[in-house]
Design a protein around this motif. Structure first.
Motif, PDB file in Angstrom:
ATOM      1  N   MET A 165     -24.597   9.654  -1.338  1.00  0.00           N
ATOM      2  CA  MET A 165     -25.557   9.783  -0.236  1.00  0.00           C
ATOM      3  C   MET A 165     -25.680  11.224   0.237  1.00  0.00           C
ATOM      4  SD  MET A 165     -26.731   6.687   0.311  1.00  0.00           S
ATOM      5  CE  MET A 165     -27.340   6.638   1.989  1.00  0.00           C
ATOM      6  N   MET A 166     -24.578  11.984   0.178  1.00  0.00           N
ATOM      7  CA  MET A 166     -24.581  13.364   0.657  1.00  0.00           C
ATOM      8  C   MET A 166     -24.868  14.366  -0.455  1.00  0.00           C
ATOM      9  SD  MET A 166     -24.019  12.973   3.842  1.00  0.00           S
ATOM     10  CE  MET A 166     -23.723  14.664   4.339  1.00  0.00           C
ATOM     11  N   GLY A 167     -24.980  13.905  -1.706  1.00  0.00           N
ATOM     12  CA  GLY A 167     -25.243  14.812  -2.810  1.00  0.00           C
ATOM     13  C   GLY A 167     -24.118  15.784  -3.060  1.00  0.00           C
ATOM     14  N   GLU A 168     -22.870  15.288  -3.049  1.00  0.00           N
ATOM     15  CA  GLU A 168     -21.715  16.165  -3.236  1.00  0.00           C
ATOM     16  C   GLU A 168     -21.466  16.353  -4.730  1.00  0.00           C
ATOM     17  OE1 GLU A 168     -18.450  14.469  -1.169  1.00  0.00           O
ATOM     18  OE2 GLU A 168     -19.311  14.790   0.820  1.00  0.00           O
ATOM     19  N   PHE A 169     -21.808  17.546  -5.244  1.00  0.00           N
ATOM     20  CA  PHE A 169     -21.631  17.822  -6.664  1.00  0.00           C
ATOM     21  C   PHE A 169     -20.202  18.276  -6.967  1.00  0.00           C
ATOM     22  CE2 PHE A 169     -26.103  18.681  -5.713  1.00  0.00           C
ATOM     23  CZ  PHE A 169     -26.665  17.731  -6.555  1.00  0.00           C
ATOM     24  N   GLN A 170     -19.374  18.463  -5.941  1.00  0.00           N
ATOM     25  CA  GLN A 170     -17.998  18.895  -6.173  1.00  0.00           C
ATOM     26  C   GLN A 170     -17.062  17.712  -6.406  1.00  0.00           C
ATOM     27  OE1 GLN A 170     -19.782  19.739  -3.443  1.00  0.00           O
ATOM     28  NE2 GLN A 170     -20.417  21.800  -4.044  1.00  0.00           N
ATOM     29  N   SER A 171     -17.569  16.517  -6.393  1.00  0.00           N
ATOM     30  CA  SER A 171     -16.720  15.329  -6.488  1.00  0.00           C
ATOM     31  C   SER A 171     -16.579  14.855  -7.928  1.00  0.00           C
ATOM     32  CB  SER A 171     -17.315  14.207  -5.629  1.00  0.00           C
ATOM     33  OG  SER A 171     -18.632  13.915  -6.053  1.00  0.00           O
ATOM     34  N   VAL A 172     -16.625  15.773  -8.893  1.00  0.00           N
ATOM     35  CA  VAL A 172     -16.710  15.387 -10.287  1.00  0.00           C
ATOM     36  C   VAL A 172     -15.473  14.631 -10.749  1.00  0.00           C
ATOM     37  CG1 VAL A 172     -15.895  17.657 -10.993  1.00  0.00           C
ATOM     38  CG2 VAL A 172     -17.086  16.218 -12.616  1.00  0.00           C
ATOM     39  N   TYR A 173     -14.251  15.049 -10.323  1.00  0.00           N
ATOM     40  CA  TYR A 173     -13.055  14.367 -10.795  1.00  0.00           C
ATOM     41  C   TYR A 173     -12.811  13.080 -10.019  1.00  0.00           C
ATOM     42  CZ  TYR A 173     -12.182  18.683 -13.282  1.00  0.00           C
ATOM     43  OH  TYR A 173     -12.303  19.753 -14.107  1.00  0.00           O
ATOM     44  N   ARG A 174     -13.074  13.114  -8.713  1.00  0.00           N
ATOM     45  CA  ARG A 174     -12.856  11.908  -7.906  1.00  0.00           C
ATOM     46  C   ARG A 174     -13.831  10.814  -8.311  1.00  0.00           C
ATOM     47  NH1 ARG A 174     -14.805  10.188  -2.759  1.00  0.00           N
ATOM     48  NH2 ARG A 174     -15.927  12.134  -2.476  1.00  0.00           N
ATOM     49  N   CYS A 175     -15.027  11.193  -8.692  1.00  0.00           N
ATOM     50  CA  CYS A 175     -16.057  10.207  -9.042  1.00  0.00           C
ATOM     51  C   CYS A 175     -16.505  10.417 -10.483  1.00  0.00           C
ATOM     52  CB  CYS A 175     -17.254  10.325  -8.089  1.00  0.00           C
ATOM     53  SG  CYS A 175     -16.837  10.059  -6.358  1.00  0.00           S
ATOM     54  N   GLU A 176     -15.553  10.579 -11.352  1.00  0.00           N
ATOM     55  CA  GLU A 176     -15.872  10.920 -12.734  1.00  0.00           C
ATOM     56  C   GLU A 176     -16.772   9.887 -13.385  1.00  0.00           C
ATOM     57  OE1 GLU A 176     -13.211  11.627 -16.698  1.00  0.00           O
ATOM     58  OE2 GLU A 176     -12.578  12.592 -14.843  1.00  0.00           O
ATOM     59  N   ASP A 177     -16.482   8.605 -13.188  1.00  0.00           N
ATOM     60  CA  ASP A 177     -17.273   7.559 -13.821  1.00  0.00           C
ATOM     61  C   ASP A 177     -18.676   7.469 -13.239  1.00  0.00           C
ATOM     62  OD1 ASP A 177     -15.108   6.978 -15.403  1.00  0.00           O
ATOM     63  OD2 ASP A 177     -14.376   5.361 -14.110  1.00  0.00           O
ATOM     64  N   ASP A 178     -18.828   7.828 -11.973  1.00  0.00           N
ATOM     65  CA  ASP A 178     -20.129   7.714 -11.300  1.00  0.00           C
ATOM     66  C   ASP A 178     -20.893   9.023 -11.265  1.00  0.00           C
ATOM     67  OD1 ASP A 178     -19.901   5.002 -10.644  1.00  0.00           O
ATOM     68  OD2 ASP A 178     -18.663   5.452  -8.908  1.00  0.00           O
ATOM     69  N   TYR A 179     -20.307  10.094 -11.808  1.00  0.00           N
ATOM     70  CA  TYR A 179     -20.921  11.408 -11.589  1.00  0.00           C
ATOM     71  C   TYR A 179     -22.337  11.518 -12.164  1.00  0.00           C
ATOM     72  CZ  TYR A 179     -21.260  16.379 -10.831  1.00  0.00           C
ATOM     73  OH  TYR A 179     -21.664  17.615 -10.400  1.00  0.00           O
ATOM     74  N   PRO A 180     -22.614  11.016 -13.393  1.00  0.00           N
ATOM     75  CA  PRO A 180     -24.010  11.095 -13.866  1.00  0.00           C
ATOM     76  C   PRO A 180     -24.981  10.370 -12.943  1.00  0.00           C
ATOM     77  CG  PRO A 180     -22.533  10.597 -15.684  1.00  0.00           C
ATOM     78  CD  PRO A 180     -21.719  10.462 -14.412  1.00  0.00           C
ATOM     79  N   LYS A 181     -24.536   9.271 -12.320  1.00  0.00           N
ATOM     80  CA  LYS A 181     -25.418   8.555 -11.399  1.00  0.00           C
ATOM     81  C   LYS A 181     -25.644   9.377 -10.126  1.00  0.00           C
ATOM     82  CE  LYS A 181     -23.527   4.156 -13.057  1.00  0.00           C
ATOM     83  NZ  LYS A 181     -22.770   2.934 -12.673  1.00  0.00           N
ATOM     84  N   ILE A 182     -24.578  10.015  -9.630  1.00  0.00           N
ATOM     85  CA  ILE A 182     -24.721  10.858  -8.428  1.00  0.00           C
ATOM     86  C   ILE A 182     -25.713  11.976  -8.717  1.00  0.00           C
ATOM     87  CG2 ILE A 182     -23.489  12.462  -6.911  1.00  0.00           C
ATOM     88  CD1 ILE A 182     -21.019  10.708  -7.242  1.00  0.00           C
ATOM     89  N   LEU A 183     -25.641  12.540  -9.893  1.00  0.00           N
ATOM     90  CA  LEU A 183     -26.558  13.615 -10.270  1.00  0.00           C
ATOM     91  C   LEU A 183     -27.986  13.101 -10.367  1.00  0.00           C
ATOM     92  CD1 LEU A 183     -26.429  16.623 -11.034  1.00  0.00           C
ATOM     93  CD2 LEU A 183     -26.272  15.935 -13.411  1.00  0.00           C
ATOM     94  N   THR A 184     -28.142  11.896 -10.888  1.00  0.00           N
ATOM     95  CA  THR A 184     -29.472  11.287 -10.990  1.00  0.00           C
ATOM     96  C   THR A 184     -30.064  11.072  -9.603  1.00  0.00           C
ATOM     97  OG1 THR A 184     -28.915  10.195 -13.072  1.00  0.00           O
ATOM     98  CG2 THR A 184     -30.723   9.267 -11.799  1.00  0.00           C
ATOM     99  N   CYS A 185     -29.257  10.550  -8.690  1.00  0.00           N
ATOM    100  CA  CYS A 185     -29.767  10.237  -7.353  1.00  0.00           C
ATOM    101  C   CYS A 185     -30.158  11.495  -6.583  1.00  0.00           C
ATOM    102  CB  CYS A 185     -28.714   9.454  -6.571  1.00  0.00           C
ATOM    103  SG  CYS A 185     -28.366   7.813  -7.264  1.00  0.00           S
ATOM    104  N   ALA A 186     -29.577  12.637  -6.933  1.00  0.00           N
ATOM    105  CA  ALA A 186     -29.881  13.874  -6.213  1.00  0.00           C
ATOM    106  C   ALA A 186     -31.323  14.314  -6.416  1.00  0.00           C
ATOM    107  CB  ALA A 186     -28.929  14.984  -6.652  1.00  0.00           C
TER     108      ALA A 186
END
Length: 1656
Positions: free
Chosen positions: A875-896
């Protein structure tokens, strides 16, 4: 348990060597203290040491074990955080520690101690205000570390000590744990640092080692004091098990490839309490140094850290700890390493390129894949096209070494290990975790290049029949052993034969005769293994090869016999004599006639021998070398003519060579060839008088013109196998005979094209389709012409870039057509066209819907299956969360992408086509190629940031309204941002039918009418927004089905009056419906789903705001077909702002800011004001330019304020005010700075179902009335049992408040058709008229009311908490965001009601980002009631949190209506009204001065009761400025000014008093009177004529003279009385046209009389 540990401690103390004591003079002079400090402040911790000498003072943070400083040197990475201070008066050994900008994590114990005498110390405790209080655990009975003790192999006799509560009292610890006490203490601490807890519990510093998990190395009698602390130590161990994290796991250190003087530290979270980790710290030092330095606190989401600024060729020590809120873990394993200089990048590049070339890679894939930074700057599209070469390239990128051991050491996932081992990629796998850990892989590769040997090079094989000798060279780091892998070629399913050797060469035994073998080698040492060397294929001999017997000497070569055998003509036989040739007297005429047989004569003379050495010795030029070694297969060239002068010398060399040189081998041929091998054979030459010792095979690839690069293979046999050739390469072979005197002439060249694939595997790679007798026309691009067979041409054209080739059987030539040159076949005899089709690029797309796009970031995060712990990062577009959200990171990038199409920006930044899905907010498949797209994250982020400022979001609220079988109306809402006229925003609408035919329309409107549709057809429709900068993503497809075609009904609604009717007015709506041949017996008017009138006519009177809305005319024809038409009725009432749109922008970037207010109530004009003082926006033209646009919609008025361009001065709140005849309403929006950190959006709250019974109980409702306290007020039960529940009606307001949960549901009730009388219940209140007959409607509509309450529970916000206080001249109102559904608030509506006007409250709407407002224009002694509601499209909160403010002690507001009533050149009469706010006025100050003089104002003070004042002694014909200020006991008002400067005009007394000739005055008066009489006569005549025409109306004409005073009346002619100070006492008469244009409102006319002129 306590006694047992006492015994154990005594045993250890007695057994240890006593350490030396600290000298008595070394002493700590500072006492321990507690320091309390506020966040962001500074604290100073004292430390004064007596007689320190050369010893060093050290400050340590006991919470994590960090050494902060040594003397004045700061060891911490945060240099500005800590400062060592030494006050001037403190002596030589003061080491005060200053901690700057204190935060919560700084809370803890800090120890100052002497480095060589740590017992000389002081510990201070820093308490940070607001930091978490550390919980305390005192139950040491839970201390149980038995599992750890078993794992550490504690003896069985000591195991009971590991669980103290179960241990018997009579156990002898001295005997049971004599050798296990260290293990027990280690298990007790369990990898955690308990020092912080021990300090909090007051345990002495001398005992802290036990809390750290070690037995002190300097045990002596002073440690006896620790015995009394054992209960607290045990409690700390138990507390640490709950509150402290364990140490990081899988820690590894490797030298970085990005910067040689840096190390890359990797780790995994702790096993113990990983959820307690708040961060990490890395500690490092030069191994020879005493103290460690530390890094900053590394985020708990990171698992990799790069420490730079180190030195090469220096040994370092590194460890790390995990940090928690209450302490830290113990250190991890310590790593000791030395940074070594890396191989130069140019060498690495050359090594990779050479490796790729050796593996057969060619351009374009060679240049694209074989670069050191391939994985960082990779184009996934190119990876796909070059996928067949990718694995070979990856082997070269890793230096042909296996680095998997290093990668495992650094905790890389298993899916990444093939990368490290150079085993290539499986493009169907997800390598995202590898891409984000590329620094680790690259660091391991660099480390391996320096420490692991490379694959052996220069591998050569000398085959026999059943054996072969293999030799090679080592490369890279020294190898300890080599492994030879060999097997029969083509037996891919058979395992490799292995042979371990320590050095080159090696003998292979047990091979099969006449068999192809493939062989590879690997080198290894203690650090790892290389990859396999390049494959070498060799062929063993079939039979025992015996060396041929030497040729027997024979008679000397007879030249004449040779010429006869060549059938030389008799007239030319004279040349077949060495004497003739050697004479030098050559008959050129005869030679010319024998030119056709001359080559045979020279061949017989040379006899297949190489006479070049003799020729060279005899001075024959090199141009004649071909003549000196002429063979029967050679052709005579023009060289013979150039060498004619040397024929005698050459002939003598021929004769000399016949006795010494060997003859040329015969029948040179190819027996067999493969990809890497050519098998050659020949026969011995005819017997001569010279011996042959051996044969030499000379070979080279085509186009190799450098003779030094040609290779030679010697043998004494008549056959040889040439190995280690390259596939699909053309080679040339020759063989010569050799003896001690020289060589023969070479045999004719044999040309061999090695196979591209063994066993004809090229058919697996490409297919060729032949078209007979066909030629090909092209544009000439990419053509290559070659010679060879059809099979050879196929091998040339086996690369993907080759589109096909033509082949001529006559000339044995082929022409290749490369790249994508257009091929146009046409018939032509003699040529065949071979069309080449390469296999398509691999399809690696996994199953799933990869075309889904999301409307915005929230929609994406909620529907892309983001895990709960990563939802906030999405929701906040945090691109620094790559290791904490490794499995979801491509989705976080998509949502941005946030609903915008960033394709254009991404393409400009060279993002590959395959990776553009991220730019479009579209999920990408999790494949190996897709993972490579994560290399472009910085470019995505750049486009996302820019796009949020410029690109529009998708249109919202897409609705399809079907009109009939051939027409439909599409409507939508304007995008929330970046879509208005200033950005050139428009819409592109797509309509797709069931056949896939797409219709595209462009419009600027928010609706689109589709006509000419097909009945009973499925259509899909979607659209996107486009502006000058780009476009949004498309909206989701909406499907609709057109109904069957029915006769068209013409329906319309007419409104009388056509303009919006006013509040309290009336209106008539009429439904016009017609269809040929049809009647309409049923016509209804419907509102809110209920029929409100039957018939075509709908009349309404006493209109109010509630009557505004949609009215639907529903007409049913005689067949039962219903036709509907909805008409929106607008009503003019006091304007109300209902939709407010602020925004945030970046300053100084030429951005246009658009602010918007939507009004109901039909305002006729809307104005904008800036700031809290509400100044017109036009006053800020020096900073920015503004435009205002008023747009009228069917349902509302919209005003858009555009600001050109956004600068810092533009950021403020803006007030929009709508005006009409009923008053004004206002709204407040905010223009905020996007560079400033905004508070996070409110976390969504989802209220649970309210317990209505508890709510009723809180109001102390009697028990017998609780039966009515259900989900809603049960009016049915009340009316059915009046005796039982009659007295409960007194609590009806409480029932209602509890049922509605503090929220106003009346909007929902209105839409559902609940009776208007019951809307008060929906709002949470009780109607005033409880005796009304309409109360029964509320019982009927109760289910609908209940539905509204249940539906809006999660949508309508609760009431904000409010504060209101008088601050000087304003009431400052502040409120908190609602507790429920704060994230769903669209706007706040603030109301205030003054006690002196109780029937009219004032109101302002504010955008949802604002939570404060100032109420102005207050009045003295007036009580104001203030309340605020939170509203959205579903409804609003209740106005229950009301505040009252009694206004006192106001300073006056500015005086009103200041104007000039009279003036005569020397005086001005001012008039005004008192201040609007009714404040006490003690007096007024009048200020005036000449306009062109900027001196101070002259002042006149008049009493507060005065409203007029005459200013005298002014200068005639002079401009003056006038101002007025009201003064009161609590301050003075703002200044009231006249609208413009005042010209006093000519003096009316100058002619009487100052003229030198007074006789001129009567003349002037007489002339003036004559002029007045003439004018009066003309006017009288004019009026007489008018009266004659209108005599029947008895007209009386009045002339008003606004410049005239109350002291003069004129009837007919002017009065000659001149005693007044008004001059002659009259003014010019006003003409009729002046009267007609004069306002009829006489409220502004003061002290004026009307003169009537009656005409008879």
């Amino acid at each position: 348990m306590k006694m047992i540990l006492i015994q154990a401690l005594l045993f250890v103390i007695i057994s240890a060597h006593l350490g030396s004591r600290v000298a008595a003079e070394l002493k700590m002079l500072t006492q321990s203290e507690n320091f309390t400090v506020n966040p962001d402040h500074t604290v100073v911790l004292p430390c004064v040491i007596q007689d320190q000498g050369t010893k060093k003072a050290v400050w340590r943070n006991l919470k994590d074990g960090t050494n902060i400083s040594v003397n004045f040197e700061i060891l911490s990475h945060m240099k500005s955080k800590y400062v060592i201070e030494r006050p001037q008066d403190s002596g030589a050994f003061a080491w005060n520690l200053r901690i700057n900008n204190v935060v919560d994590m700084d809370q803890g114990h800090y120890q100052c101690f002497v480095g060589d005498a740590p017992e000389v110390s002081v510990t201070h405790f820093v308490i940070v205000e607001g930091a978490d209080v550390i919980p305390t655990h005192n139950n040491s009975e839970n201390f149980n570390v038995t599992e750890c003790c078993i794992r550490e192999k504690v003896s069985s006799s000591c195991l009971p000590v590991c669980h103290s509560s179960n241990m018997s009292e009579d156990i002898n610890v001295l005997t049971a744990c004599a050798s296990d006490l260290n293990k027990v203490v280690t298990c007790g601490t369990d990898g955690r640092n308990h020092v912080g807890c021990c300090k909090r519990r007051g345990i002495p510093d001398v005992c802290l080692d036990f809390c750290y998990g070690v037995i002190p190395s300097n045990l002596d009698t002073q440690h006896l004091a620790c015995l009394t602390q054992l209960p607290d130590i045990l409690s700390c161990l138990e507390e640490g098990h709950v509150l402290l994290p364990g140490p990081p796991t899988a820690v590894s250190v490797v030298q970085s490839s990005a910067d040689q003087a840096s190390v890359l530290v990797t780790w995994r979270p702790p096993i113990q309490n990983p959820h307690l980790v708040k961060g990490y710290k890395v500690f490092y030092k030069v191994t020879s140094d005493t103290h460690y330095k530390s890094t900053r606190i590394i985020s708990s989401s990171e698992q990799m850290y790069l420490q730079s600024g180190l030195q090469l060729n220096v040994q370092y020590s590194v460890y790390m700890v995990a940090l928690g809120d209450y302490g830290s873990s113990q250190p991890s394993e310590t790593f000791i390493f030395t940074l070594l200089p890396a191989q130069p990048k140019s060498d690495i590049e050359a090594d990779i390129l050479g490796c790729c070339i050796s593996k057969g890679l060619k351009n374009p894939c060679l240049s694209k894949l074989c670069t050191p930074d391939l994985m960082r700057n990779v184009n996934p599209v190119e990876i796909l096209w070059c996928s067949q070469d990718l694995n070979k390239a990856l082997q070269c990128l890793v230096g042909q070494r296996d680095h998997s051991a290093c990668c495992k050491r650094n905790s890389l996932p298993d899916v990444c290990l093939p990368f490290c081992a150079g085993q290539g990629m499986n493009l169907t796998l997800d390598y995202m975790s590898c891409v984000i850990r590329l620094p680790v892989i690259e660091a391991c590769v660099q480390e391996g290049r320096a420490t692991i040997p490379g694959p052996p090079v220069n591998v050569s094989v000398v085959p026999g029949i059943r054996e072969a000798v293999v030799s090679w060279n080592n490369v890279g780091a020294p190898a300890m052993n080599f492994t030879i892998f060999y097997r029969v070629l083509g037996m891919d399913k058979m395992p490799w034969n292995r042979m371990e050797v320590s050095a080159s060469p090696a003998d292979l035994q047990g091979l099969y005769p006449g068999t192809h073998y493939e062989i590879q080698l690997a080198a290894a040492n203690e650090n790892g293994s290389s990859l396999l060397s390049t494959k070498v294929v060799f062929l063993t001999y079939e039979n025992v090869i015996t060396t041929p017997a030497p040729t027997l000497p024979s008679e000397i070569h007879n030249l004449t016999v040779c010429c006869s055998e060549k059938r030389v003509r008799s007239d030319c036989m004279s040349f077949c004599s060495f004497d003739k040739l050697a004479s030098g007297s050559l008959d050129f005429g005869l030679a010319y006639s024998c030119i056709d047989v001359l080559d045979d004569i020279i061949a017989c003379a040379s006899d297949g021998r190489n006479h070049k050495q003799c020729c060279k010795r005899s001075g024959v030029p090199e141009t004649c070398d071909n003549i000196c070694q002429f063979s029967p297969h050679d052709e005579l060239s023009t060289d013979f003519l150039l060498c004619a002068g040397h024929v005698g010398t050459i002939a003598n060399c021929y004769r000399e060579g016949l006795a010494t040189l060997p003859r040329q081998p015969q029948n040179f041929t190819v027996l067999k060839y493969t990809t890497h091998t050519v098998y050659l054979a020949w026969r011995q030459p005819k017997a001569t008088n010279t011996a042959i010792e051996s044969y030499s095979v000379i070979y080279h690839p085509k186009n190799q013109t450098d003779l030094t690069q040609w290779k030679t293979l010697s043998t004494k046999n008549l056959e040889v196998i040439v190995n280690d050739l390259k596939p699909s390469t053309e080679y040339f072979f020759q063989v010569v005979s050799v003896n001690e005197n020289g060589t023969s002439a070479p045999t004719p060249e044999l040309r061999v094209l090695t196979k591209a694939y063994d066993d004809d595997k090229e058919t697996l790679r490409c297919n060729f389709t032949m078209k007979n007798n066909t030629n090909v026309k092209t544009d000439g691009v990419g053509q290559r012409k070659l010679m060879g067979t059809v099979e050879e041409c196929k091998s040339y054209c086996s690369v993907p870039q080759c589109q096909g080739f033509t082949y001529s059987t006559q000339s044995q030539a082929c022409t290749l057509f490369m790249d994508k040159a257009p091929l146009k076949p046409y018939a032509s005899p003699g040529y065949d066209f071979y069309n080449h089709s390469c296999p398509p690029r691999p399809d690696i797309m996994p199953t799933g819907n990869w075309s889904m796009q999301f409307h915005n970031r929230t929609d994406c995060c909620q529907n892309a299956s983001i895990s709960d712990n990563c939802m906030d990062a999405c929701m906040m577009g945090e691109f620094q969360s790559v290791y904490r959200c490794e499995d979801d990171y491509p989705k976080i990038l998509t949502c941005a992408a946030d609903g915008r199409d960033h394709t254009a920006c991404c393409k400009n930044l060279a993002v590959p086509e395959l990776c553009l899905s991220y730019c479009q907010g579209q999920l990408s498949p999790t494949t190996g190629v897709g993972a490579l797209c994560l290399n472009y994250i910085p470019r995505y982020v750049q486009c996302f940031v820019n796009g949020s400022m410029y690109l529009p979001t998708p249109p919202g609220s897409v609705i399809v309204k079907i009109i009939n079988g051939t027409a439909a109306m599409l409507s939508w809402a304007t995008p929330t941002v970046n879509c208005d006229s200033t950005t050139g925003c428009h819409y592109v609408v797509f309509l797709v039918d069931e056949k896939g035919v797409k219709l595209q329309n462009r419009t600027k409107e928010t609706s689109q009418l589709f006509t000419d549709l097909s009945p009973q057809t499925v259509y899909s429709v979607f659209l996107l927004a486009v502006n000058n900068y780009g476009k949004s993503i498309q909206t989701p497809q909406t499907k609709f089905v057109t109904p069957p075609l029915v006769p068209f009904a013409d329906i319309s609604v007419s409104q009388t009056p056509s303009y919006p009717p006013s509040e309290n007015g009336e209106v008539e709506l009429f439904c016009n419906v017609y269809s040929a041949g049809r009647t309409f017996p049923f016509v209804y008017w419907v509102r809110n789903s209920k029929i409100i009138r039957k018939g075509r006519q709908l009349k309404m009177s006493m209109l109010s705001e509630r009557d505004e809305g949609n009215y639907t005319c529903s007409a049913k024809d005689d067949r039962g077909v219903v036709t509907n038409l909805t008409h929106f009725l607008r009503i003019m009432y006091k304007p109300k702002a209902v939709r407010l749109m602020g925004n945030s922008y970046f300053p100084g970037q030429m951005q246009v800011a658009n602010l918007q207010c939507d009004f109901m109530g039909y305002p006729t004009k809307i104005k904008w004001f800036k700031g809290r003082d509400e100044l017109p926006v036009t006053q800020f033209g020096q900073f920015f330019h503004t435009t205002e646009k008023l747009v009228s919609y069917p349902t509302h008025q919209s005003s858009i304020l555009s600001i050109y361009y956004v600068v810092d001065e533009a950021f403020d709140r803006y007030t929009c005010v709508g005006y009409n005849d009923f008053g004004n309403g206002s709204g407040v929006v905010e223009l905020s700075n996007a560079l400033l950190t905004r508070p996070p959006p409110p976390t969504p709250t989802y209220p649970t179902t309210r317990n209505v019974s508890q709510c009723c109980m809180s109001y102390e409702i009697p028990r017998d009335c609780m039966g009515l306290c259900s989900t809603f007020v049960n009016l049915d039960e009340v009316t059915a049992q009046p005796d039982k529940y009659g007295h409960c009606l007194a609590y009806l307001q409480f029932y209602t408040a509890c049922a509605t949960d503090g929220k106003d549901h009346s909007k929902c009730c209105s839409k559902k058709g609940v009776h208007p009388f019951c809307h008060t219940f929906c709002a949470g209140f009780v109607p005033d008229d409880m005796g009304s007959i309409y109360l029964m409607n509320c019982i009927t509509d109760a289910p609908l009311m209940l539905e509204c309450v249940q539906e809006n529970l999660e949508f309508i916000p609760s009431s904000p908490a409010l504060t209101a206080l008088q601050r000087n001249d304003v009431i400052q109102v502040n409120w908190d965001k609602p507790e429920d559904n704060a994230h769903r608030v669209d706007r706040y509506e603030l109301y205030w009601l003054a006690s002196d006007t109780p029937s009219s409250s004032k109101h302002v709407s504010l955008v949802n980002t604002l939570t404060d407002y100032r109420i102005k224009k207050l009045r003295e002694n007036v009580n104001y009631t203030v309340w605020v509601i939170a509203a959205n499209e579903k409804g609003s909160s209740q106005p229950i949190n009301k505040k009252s403010v009694l206004v006192k002690n106001l300073r006056p507001s500015a005086p009103q209506e200041l104007h000039v009533s009279e003036m005569n050149g020397e005086s001005v009469l001012l008039k005004w009204d008192p201040p609007e706010n009714h404040a006490v006025v003690t007096n007024y100050t009048i200020l005036y001065r000449e306009a062109n003089m900027k001196d101070q104002f002259k002042q006149v003070v008049v009493p507060g009761s005065v409203r007029t004042y005459l200013i005298s002694n002014l200068k005639p014909r002079t401009l003056y400025e006038f101002q007025l200020v009201a003064n009161g006991p609590f301050g003075k008002s703002d200044t009231a000014k006249l609208g413009s400067e005042i010209n006093t005009g000519p003096s009316t007394s100058a002619n009487r008093n100052n003229g030198p000739d007074r006789s001129g005055v009567p003349l002037g008066i007489g002339l003036t009177l004559v002029a007045v009489l003439i004018v009066a006569g003309m006017v009288a005549a004019y009026l007489y004529c008018r009266r004659r025409r209108k005599m029947n109306y008895g007209e009386t004409v009045s002339f008003e003279n606004p410049q005239y005073g109350s002291r003069v009346q004129i009837s007919g002619l002017p009065n000659s009385n001149d005693s007044s100070d008004e001059g002659f006492g009259y003014a010019p008469l006003r003409e009729d046209h002046d009267v007609e244009h004069r306002p009829t409102d006489k409220s502004n006319l003061r002290d004026e009389n009307t003169m009537d002129v009656a005409i008879s």
